[in-house]
Design a protein around this motif. Structure first.
Motif, PDB file in Angstrom:
ATOM      1  N   VAL A   1       0.841  -1.203   0.000  1.00  0.00           N
ATOM      2  CA  VAL A   1       0.000   0.000   0.000  1.00  0.00           C
ATOM      3  C   VAL A   1       0.872   1.247   0.000  1.00  0.00           C
ATOM      4  O   VAL A   1       2.038   1.222   0.386  1.00  0.00           O
ATOM      5  N   TRP A   2       0.267   2.347  -0.425  1.00  0.00           N
ATOM      6  CA  TRP A   2       0.913   3.653  -0.312  1.00  0.00           C
ATOM      7  C   TRP A   2       0.679   4.181   1.097  1.00  0.00           C
ATOM      8  O   TRP A   2      -0.462   4.243   1.548  1.00  0.00           O
ATOM      9  N   ALA A   3       1.750   4.578   1.784  1.00  0.00           N
ATOM     10  CA  ALA A   3       1.621   5.093   3.146  1.00  0.00           C
ATOM     11  C   ALA A   3       2.162   6.514   3.217  1.00  0.00           C
ATOM     12  O   ALA A   3       3.183   6.845   2.594  1.00  0.00           O
ATOM     13  N   ALA A   4       1.468   7.336   3.984  1.00  0.00           N
ATOM     14  CA  ALA A   4       1.895   8.726   4.157  1.00  0.00           C
ATOM     15  C   ALA A   4       1.571   9.152   5.578  1.00  0.00           C
ATOM     16  O   ALA A   4       0.732   8.551   6.256  1.00  0.00           O
ATOM     17  N   ALA A   5       2.229  10.210   6.043  1.00  0.00           N
ATOM     18  CA  ALA A   5       1.949  10.730   7.374  1.00  0.00           C
ATOM     19  C   ALA A   5       0.498  11.188   7.463  1.00  0.00           C
ATOM     20  O   ALA A   5      -0.105  11.603   6.461  1.00  0.00           O
ATOM     21  N   ASP A   6      -0.045  11.122   8.658  1.00  0.00           N
ATOM     22  CA  ASP A   6      -1.421  11.582   8.863  1.00  0.00           C
ATOM     23  C   ASP A   6      -1.581  13.032   8.412  1.00  0.00           C
ATOM     24  O   ASP A   6      -2.662  13.447   7.988  1.00  0.00           O
TER      25      ASP A   6
ATOM     26  N   GLY B   1       0.705   6.821  13.089  1.00  0.00           N
ATOM     27  CA  GLY B   1       1.296   8.010  12.482  1.00  0.00           C
ATOM     28  C   GLY B   1       1.249   8.022  10.974  1.00  0.00           C
ATOM     29  O   GLY B   1       1.540   9.046  10.353  1.00  0.00           O
ATOM     30  N   LEU B   2       0.903   6.886  10.382  1.00  0.00           N
ATOM     31  CA  LEU B   2       0.804   6.784   8.931  1.00  0.00           C
ATOM     32  C   LEU B   2      -0.614   6.404   8.533  1.00  0.00           C
ATOM     33  O   LEU B   2      -1.321   5.739   9.289  1.00  0.00           O
ATOM     34  N   ARG B   3      -1.016   6.825   7.350  1.00  0.00           N
ATOM     35  CA  ARG B   3      -2.318   6.424   6.813  1.00  0.00           C
ATOM     36  C   ARG B   3      -2.118   5.869   5.416  1.00  0.00           C
ATOM     37  O   ARG B   3      -1.110   6.163   4.744  1.00  0.00           O
ATOM     38  N   VAL B   4      -3.068   5.064   4.991  1.00  0.00           N
ATOM     39  CA  VAL B   4      -3.001   4.426   3.678  1.00  0.00           C
ATOM     40  C   VAL B   4      -3.693   5.315   2.651  1.00  0.00           C
ATOM     41  O   VAL B   4      -4.821   5.773   2.870  1.00  0.00           O
ATOM     42  N   LEU B   5      -3.012   5.557   1.547  1.00  0.00           N
ATOM     43  CA  LEU B   5      -3.594   6.278   0.416  1.00  0.00           C
ATOM     44  C   LEU B   5      -3.859   5.283  -0.708  1.00  0.00           C
ATOM     45  O   LEU B   5      -3.194   4.251  -0.800  1.00  0.00           O
ATOM     46  N   GLY B   6      -4.826   5.588  -1.560  1.00  0.00           N
ATOM     47  CA  GLY B   6      -5.148   4.642  -2.628  1.00  0.00           C
ATOM     48  C   GLY B   6      -5.747   5.306  -3.838  1.00  0.00           C
ATOM     49  O   GLY B   6      -5.499   6.485  -4.111  1.00  0.00           O
ATOM     50  N   THR B   7      -6.561   4.564  -4.541  1.00  0.00           N
ATOM     51  CA  THR B   7      -7.134   5.067  -5.787  1.00  0.00           C
ATOM     52  C   THR B   7      -8.033   6.283  -5.545  1.00  0.00           C
ATOM     53  O   THR B   7      -8.176   7.125  -6.430  1.00  0.00           O
TER      54      THR B   7
END
Length: 286
Positions: free
Chosen positions: A163-168, A237-243
């Motif tokens: 998955v793509w992960a990014a900071a909150d 501290g990270l969230r999943v980004l997607g389509t």
């Protein structure tokens, strides 16, 4: 004292839902199974099954005994395995990816060490491609790593999403290239991410590289970039980004156990212990 043989028959009858199928599974006659259940009920001094002409069901006492019986049988099997396990010795050189090393690998190694106390383990943590190359060069005996994309080598342990992960707090800048934090070259996750981006219309740039999971996660946590991670290691501290955020879908990762050719008994036993990770609730990743 309840006999293990009787408890094993009791659990089998409960699992099979009847005496006939239990007898087939245990390779016993139905009358023998019935006699063993009667002996167990006599020892317990209470009925454990309700019997009709069409079905067999546990009584309330039987339900209470079932969990304890399973636990006792598991302990008996573990003790028997320890006593009968071959006395292996020597050194096994294990390579493992970083995410597994901090997850479910320690319990597997602990169990292996208990069963084979005379085997010395040398553990090396690294990236999948490098570990597999060292296995091929004869410098490692067993490797737990990601399968290279599009291959089927090794014993499949589990699959999990990449998955793509990014900071909150991460907010992409409109019109700007998407900032990426990636492993350095020869990483399965890096290759999967770049392949997905090349097939998209997104503008992107690599702003941070690291040879370790800790490094790329740190960049993502700092809000510097997004990074591809196994779903199980995204963490606080990270969230999943997607389509929904316009990012391309990433393939699943396949984790596998690789063994060197003509592995000795100790290395084969360690590979078997690692295979038990497939039954773990946690699915780590590297």
């Amino acid at each position: 004292m309840l006999e293990f043989e009787l408890l094993r028959t009791f659990v089998t009858v409960a699992d099979c839902g009847g005496f006939h199928r239990a007898a087939e599974r245990l390779n016993l006659t139905q009358s023998t199974v019935s006699q063993q259940i009667k002996r167990l009920e006599a020892e317990a001094r209470r009925p454990l099954f309700r019997r009709t002409t069409r079905s067999v069901a546990l009584t309330d006492d039987g339900e209470m005994l079932l969990g304890d019986a399973r636990h006792l049988l598991q302990l008996e099997e573990a003790a028997r395995h320890r006593l009968l396990a071959p006395q292996l010795s020597g050194t096994v050189r294990l390579g493992a990816v970083e995410e597994v090393a901090g997850g479910s690998l320690p319990p597997a190694l602990g169990r292996f060490a208990t069963l084979h106390p005379h085997v010395k383990l040398e553990v090396q943590i690294g990236v999948s491609a490098e570990l597999i190359a060292q296995l091929d060069a004869g410098r490692l005996d067993v490797v737990l790593a990601k399968r290279p994309l599009g291959t089927s080598r090794g014993r499949l342990a589990w699959r999990e999403p990449l998955v793509w992960a990014a900071a909150d707090t991460f907010m992409p800048i409109a019109g700007a290239a998407l900032p990426l934090a990636l492993y350095r070259e020869h990483s399965v996750s890096r290759e999967a991410a770049l392949n997905a981006l090349r097939d998209s219309d997104l503008a992107w740039q690599i702003v941070y590289t690291s040879p370790s999971l800790t490094g790329v996660r740190a960049a993502a946590l700092a809000g510097l970039a997004i990074t591809p991670l196994p779903a199980s290691v995204v963490g606080p501290g990270l969230r999943v980004l997607g389509t929904a955020q316009g990012l391309p879908r990433l393939p699943d990762l396949e984790f596998a156990i690789f063994e060197k050719k003509r592995a000795d008994a100790a290395a084969t036993a360690l590979a078997a212990a690692l295979a038990s990770l497939t039954q773990s609730a946690a699915r780590p990743g590297a």
